[in-house]
Structures are given as C-alpha cells and as structure tokens.
Design an enzyme around this catalytic site. Structure first.
Site, PDB file in Angstrom:
ATOM      1  N   ALA A 186       0.869  -1.177   0.000  1.00  0.00           N
ATOM      2  CA  ALA A 186       0.000   0.000   0.000  1.00  0.00           C
ATOM      3  C   ALA A 186       0.904   1.224   0.000  1.00  0.00           C
ATOM      4  O   ALA A 186       2.013   1.178   0.550  1.00  0.00           O
ATOM      5  CB  ALA A 186      -0.892  -0.002   1.231  1.00  0.00           C
ATOM      6  N   THR A 187       0.460   2.307  -0.621  1.00  0.00           N
ATOM      7  CA  THR A 187       1.252   3.533  -0.686  1.00  0.00           C
ATOM      8  C   THR A 187       0.590   4.572   0.217  1.00  0.00           C
ATOM      9  O   THR A 187      -0.542   4.977  -0.034  1.00  0.00           O
ATOM     10  CB  THR A 187       1.299   4.055  -2.142  1.00  0.00           C
ATOM     11  OG1 THR A 187       1.658   2.971  -2.995  1.00  0.00           O
ATOM     12  CG2 THR A 187       2.294   5.186  -2.292  1.00  0.00           C
ATOM     13  N   LYS A 243       5.449   7.499   2.455  1.00  0.00           N
ATOM     14  CA  LYS A 243       6.185   8.594   1.853  1.00  0.00           C
ATOM     15  C   LYS A 243       6.787   9.438   2.978  1.00  0.00           C
ATOM     16  O   LYS A 243       6.134   9.680   4.007  1.00  0.00           O
ATOM     17  CB  LYS A 243       5.262   9.466   0.996  1.00  0.00           C
ATOM     18  CG  LYS A 243       4.581   8.733  -0.154  1.00  0.00           C
ATOM     19  CD  LYS A 243       5.526   8.151  -1.173  1.00  0.00           C
ATOM     20  CE  LYS A 243       6.322   9.208  -1.904  1.00  0.00           C
ATOM     21  NZ  LYS A 243       7.190   8.593  -2.954  1.00  0.00           N
ATOM     22  N   ASP A 294       9.951   6.044   1.714  1.00  0.00           N
ATOM     23  CA  ASP A 294      10.461   6.609   0.462  1.00  0.00           C
ATOM     24  C   ASP A 294      10.672   8.105   0.654  1.00  0.00           C
ATOM     25  O   ASP A 294       9.712   8.873   0.778  1.00  0.00           O
ATOM     26  CB  ASP A 294       9.459   6.353  -0.670  1.00  0.00           C
ATOM     27  CG  ASP A 294       9.961   6.869  -2.015  1.00  0.00           C
ATOM     28  OD1 ASP A 294      11.079   7.428  -2.074  1.00  0.00           O
ATOM     29  OD2 ASP A 294       9.232   6.708  -3.016  1.00  0.00           O
ATOM     30  N   ASN A 353      12.343  10.151  -1.496  1.00  0.00           N
ATOM     31  CA  ASN A 353      12.505  10.885  -2.757  1.00  0.00           C
ATOM     32  C   ASN A 353      13.733  11.809  -2.761  1.00  0.00           C
ATOM     33  O   ASN A 353      13.675  12.941  -3.259  1.00  0.00           O
ATOM     34  CB  ASN A 353      11.238  11.692  -3.095  1.00  0.00           C
ATOM     35  CG  ASN A 353      10.094  10.799  -3.547  1.00  0.00           C
ATOM     36  OD1 ASN A 353       9.101  10.648  -2.838  1.00  0.00           O
ATOM     37  ND2 ASN A 353      10.236  10.158  -4.695  1.00  0.00           N
ATOM     38  N   ASP A 407      15.509   4.623  -6.554  1.00  0.00           N
ATOM     39  CA  ASP A 407      14.419   4.937  -7.485  1.00  0.00           C
ATOM     40  C   ASP A 407      14.921   6.005  -8.461  1.00  0.00           C
ATOM     41  O   ASP A 407      15.337   5.684  -9.580  1.00  0.00           O
ATOM     42  CB  ASP A 407      13.161   5.385  -6.703  1.00  0.00           C
ATOM     43  CG  ASP A 407      12.034   5.844  -7.613  1.00  0.00           C
ATOM     44  OD1 ASP A 407      12.191   5.793  -8.847  1.00  0.00           O
ATOM     45  OD2 ASP A 407      10.965   6.274  -7.117  1.00  0.00           O
ATOM     46  N   LYS A 436      10.419   1.502 -12.565  1.00  0.00           N
ATOM     47  CA  LYS A 436       9.153   2.079 -13.009  1.00  0.00           C
ATOM     48  C   LYS A 436       9.112   1.890 -14.526  1.00  0.00           C
ATOM     49  O   LYS A 436       9.852   2.576 -15.252  1.00  0.00           O
ATOM     50  CB  LYS A 436       9.102   3.569 -12.658  1.00  0.00           C
ATOM     51  CG  LYS A 436       8.933   3.865 -11.155  1.00  0.00           C
ATOM     52  CD  LYS A 436       8.962   5.363 -10.918  1.00  0.00           C
ATOM     53  CE  LYS A 436       8.352   5.820  -9.599  1.00  0.00           C
ATOM     54  NZ  LYS A 436       8.525   5.009  -8.426  1.00  0.00           N
TER      55      LYS A 436
HETATM   56  O1  LIG Z   1       5.803   2.562  -5.010  1.00  0.00           O
HETATM   57  C1  LIG Z   1       4.627   2.746  -4.697  1.00  0.00           C
HETATM   58  O2  LIG Z   1       4.137   2.281  -3.669  1.00  0.00           O
HETATM   59  C2  LIG Z   1       3.697   3.496  -5.605  1.00  0.00           C
HETATM   60  C3  LIG Z   1       4.314   4.455  -6.552  1.00  0.00           C
HETATM   61  C4  LIG Z   1       5.011   5.618  -5.878  1.00  0.00           C
HETATM   62  O3  LIG Z   1       5.216   5.613  -4.682  1.00  0.00           O
HETATM   63  C5  LIG Z   1       5.459   6.726  -6.655  1.00  0.00           C
HETATM   64  C6  LIG Z   1       5.064   6.880  -7.949  1.00  0.00           C
HETATM   65  C7  LIG Z   1       5.351   8.059  -8.661  1.00  0.00           C
HETATM   66  C8  LIG Z   1       6.003   9.089  -8.041  1.00  0.00           C
HETATM   67  C9  LIG Z   1       6.433   9.067  -6.655  1.00  0.00           C
HETATM   68  O4  LIG Z   1       5.832  10.009  -5.870  1.00  0.00           O
HETATM   69  C10 LIG Z   1       6.367   7.706  -5.997  1.00  0.00           C
HETATM   70  C11 LIG Z   1       7.811   7.202  -5.851  1.00  0.00           C
HETATM   71  O5  LIG Z   1       8.708   8.015  -5.663  1.00  0.00           O
HETATM   72  O6  LIG Z   1       8.102   6.033  -5.917  1.00  0.00           O
HETATM   73 MG   LIG Z   2      10.225   6.429  -5.042  1.00  0.00          MG
END
Ligand SMILES: O=C(O)CCC(=O)C1=CC=C[C@@H](O)[C@@H]1C(=O)O
Ligand SMILES: [Mg+2]
Length: 388
Positions: A147-148, A175, A204, A206, A254, A277
């Site tokens: 789950a995100t 996140k 995550d 980022n 990522d 991705k």
């Molecule tokens: O990895 C996941 O659970 C879902 C996808 C996800 O988190 C993302 C998708 C696209 C942009 C980002 O904000 C984010 C990521 O950074 O991985």
């Molecule tokens: Mg990411």
C-alpha cells in the site's frame, strides 16, 4: 522508424486523458493531484490477413520521464509517420533512440500487447518467454503489492496505515522527506506501533535528506525493523548511498535509476533493492530484462507504477509477474485515482493482484478506449501539431 511497419492497412490512434487523484498524494517532491497521459491504439493486418491489435499508454511524470508536451509531440509524429500522413524521409520521421521514456513505454506496450495477443498468450507469459534465460520461464499468477501511504500528520498516516492493514495489505510504503526528519520518524514509529511487527514497512524519501539526516534516518528505521528505505539521498549521490548500506535497513534506488541519471556501476555496490518504473524504463520488456540482470547480480528488483491509468498499471502487473519471485511491488495505485479509463482488470485483494489471463494485457477489455483521434489536432489532416 514507423510503428507497425510490417502491417497492411495500419492505423495508429491517440487519445489524451487527464485523471484527478482521489486526494493529493503528498511526497517530498510536492503534491500529485492529477495524471495526464495518452492512450495509443494500433490496428492493422498481417499479409496473411490476420488482424493485429494492441493498446499502449504513456503517462509521463517529470523528473522520472519527459513532460507531457514532449511526450504528446513525439506521439503525434509517430502516429503521422505510421499512418502515412507524412512521407518517408520527412523531417518528422522519428529516430528510435531519441524517443523519450514515457513515449517509448507506449511504443513498447502497443507492440508487446499486439504480439502477445497474436500469440494468444498473457502479456506476462509472453514477457517471461522473451526475457527468460533458458528459452522460456513461467510467469506468476499473482503479484504481492504494497500500500502507498502519502505524507500526512502522525494521526492521518496511522489512520491510512491501519486501514490498509484492515484491507489485507501486509506491506506498506510510507512517503517521507516532506517534513523535518524528527516529524517523519515520529510517523514511522507510530505506524510500527499501530500495525505491529508482522507488517513489512518501507519508507520513500525521494532524495530529500542530507547525508547526516539519511544516516540518522537509516539507524532509526533499522531499529523499527523497516525493510528498506527508497532514495534516502539525491539521485546522483552514489557514494553517499553506498555508505548507508549494511546498517540494518535495505537501501533502494528509485530516482538514481529511473530518469535521466546515470546508474551507479556496478549497482550491487550501491543498492540492495532497485525500484523499476516501467514508464521511466521505456516499457515492460526492458523492465523485465533489467530486473533479471539485477537478480543475477544479487540485487532485488521491485516494480512500481508512476501512478498510471489502467492500461499501464495492468502492463506493470504483467511485467512484475514475469520476474521470478518478485517481492511486494508498488502497484496498488489504482485507488489513488478518483476515476479511471476503464474497469480495473487488476484490482487489489488482500494485498495481492491476480494477473489477467489475457491474451495480451486483458483480452479485448481495452479495445474501445481510444475513440476518435483528436490528439494534437487529429491524424486526418496530416498535421504535425506539437512539433515545434
Ligand atoms: O511505489 C509505490 O508504492 C507506488 C508508486 C510511488 O510511490 C510513486 C510513484 C510516482 C512518483 C512518486 O511520488 C512515488 C515514488 O517516488 O516512488
Ligand atoms: Mg520512489
């Protein structure tokens, strides 16, 4: 190059779309509120008279991919070249090496879907056949997913995490990096306390943390038994990333590998996990072959969407299923959208997604999605709108 060059009577059609998110997804890179993209459909006939049909999607997301306007302009050119509305040698002809990742994703997918449908194979099996080491390997029937959980207060993060667990998820990705580190660690701690020890947790950031912050975060997350932390440092801080390893929590890349940045080499010295991705890797075929190469190096591949619409999300599920023993993937992103282009053939149940049986992506489920083509001015007039 021309899409479907081997087909008689080929036609490429485009549809632009824009889908709002149910609620903004908070990340260290700001809030995501809508996803804009393109659907692509290819139809034609082989010389044998057999009909060929495939669907693709390009849903760009800078900085992981090119922006929307570049993606659209590329596809208008590809479409007009395929449909014969510009002549060979025209300056609008597209050089395959110059096709940016999201546009290339749609290009790869439209061909892969058409080929898998023609072969009467699910896309996952077709991908596994093409990328397996020994002339074919099986694809999984289902894929585990995380789950995100977006950025938010301690209370809302815990609430979202608990509701995901009630829905059957046993792996959550939080996140982080949008607020100061102590506040983020409070969120992570509160979630661990709320969900107990049996739920796998990931964070995550980022790329938001400094080296000092990342070190502190990694030690705290190790104590909370987090599985991995995704992109704790900026994409190009390879040395810093390598130094964070071996402290009790996995280091996942990522942005370092999805987007314009150069991969650290050899990647096994910089990461335990690599997030792939497909939209940023240029399509499901490349995603699966890169995943298999990572595995051979002892690095764990994980597949996630870029919060795509249903066609690319379904393709990402097939790609993940073609990677042997893939761990929980970031593919539970359909529910982040307030609406979608079609009924979902890959719904999440109990933290898992069943892989559609095909043929191709989902049989003929997406065949009526691309209606009249008016993208970039439409194909009828042979215009190359969006090219300047
Ligand atoms: O990895 C996941 O659970 C879902 C996808 C996800 O988190 C993302 C998708 C696209 C942009 C980002 O904000 C984010 C990521 O950074 O991985
Ligand atoms: Mg990411």
């Amino acid at each position: 190059m021309r899409i479907g060059a081997h087909l008689v009577d080929r036609e490429v059609r485009l549809r632009e779309f824009s889908l709002p998110l149910r609620s903004p997804l908070g990340t260290a890179k700001g809030e995501m509120t809508e996803r804009r993209g393109l659907l692509v459909e290819l139809r034609g006939e082989l010389e044998t008279g057999d009909e060929v049909r495939g669907v693709g999607e390009a849903t760009p997301l800078p900085p992981w991919t090119e922006g929307y306007e570049e993606c659209l302009a590329t596809w208008v050119t590809l479409r007009d070249a395929a449909n014969g509305t510009v002549s060979d040698g025209d300056e609008n002809e597209v050089d395959i090496d110059g096709v940016p990742p999201a546009a290339r994703h749609a290009m790869n997918l439209v061909g892969a879907d058409a080929s898998a449908r023609y072969a009467k194979r699910p896309l996952a099996a077709w991908l596994a056949d093409r990328t397996g080491d020994s002339g074919g390997s099986d694809a999984a029937a289902e894929v585990p997913v995380n789950a995100t959980v977006g950025d938010g207060s301690v209370e809302s993060t815990v609430e979202e995490a608990e509701s995901a667990v009630v829905d059957g998820f046993d792996c959550l990705k939080l996140k982080a990096g949008a607020r100061d580190l102590d506040a983020d660690l409070d969120r992570c701690r509160a979630v661990r306390e709320a969900v107990g020890d049996d739920v796998a947790l990931r964070a995550d950031a980022n790329g938001a943390w400094s080296r000092d912050e990342a070190e502190r975060a990694v030690d705290a997350l190790a104590a909370l038994d987090f599985e991995y932390v995704e992109q704790p440092l900026p994409a190009d801080d390879h040395e810093g990333l390598a130094a964070l390893r071996g402290r009790g929590v996995g280091i996942a890349l990522d942005e370092s590998v999805n987007g314009p940045n150069t991969w650290p080499d050899p990647v096994r010295e910089f990461a335990d996990v690599v997030v792939l991705k497909p939209m940023a890797q240029g399509g499901p075929t490349r995603t699966v072959s890169v995943a298999r190469r990572l595995r051979a190096q002892g690095v764990t591949p994980v597949v996630t969407t870029t919060v795509d619409a249903v066609v690319a999300r379904t393709a990402a599920v097939h790609a993940a299923a073609a990677i042997p023993n893939v761990p929980a993937c970031g593919l539970a992103t359909g529910d982040l959208l307030a609406e979608d282009l079609a009924a979902d053939p890959v719904p999440v149940e109990d933290g898992r997604v069943r892989v559609p049986e095909g043929p191709g992506l989902a049989g003929d489920a997406f065949d009526r999605l691309v209606g009249d083509d008016s993208a970039g001015g439409g194909s009828a007039g042979g215009g190359s709108v969006g090219n300047d």
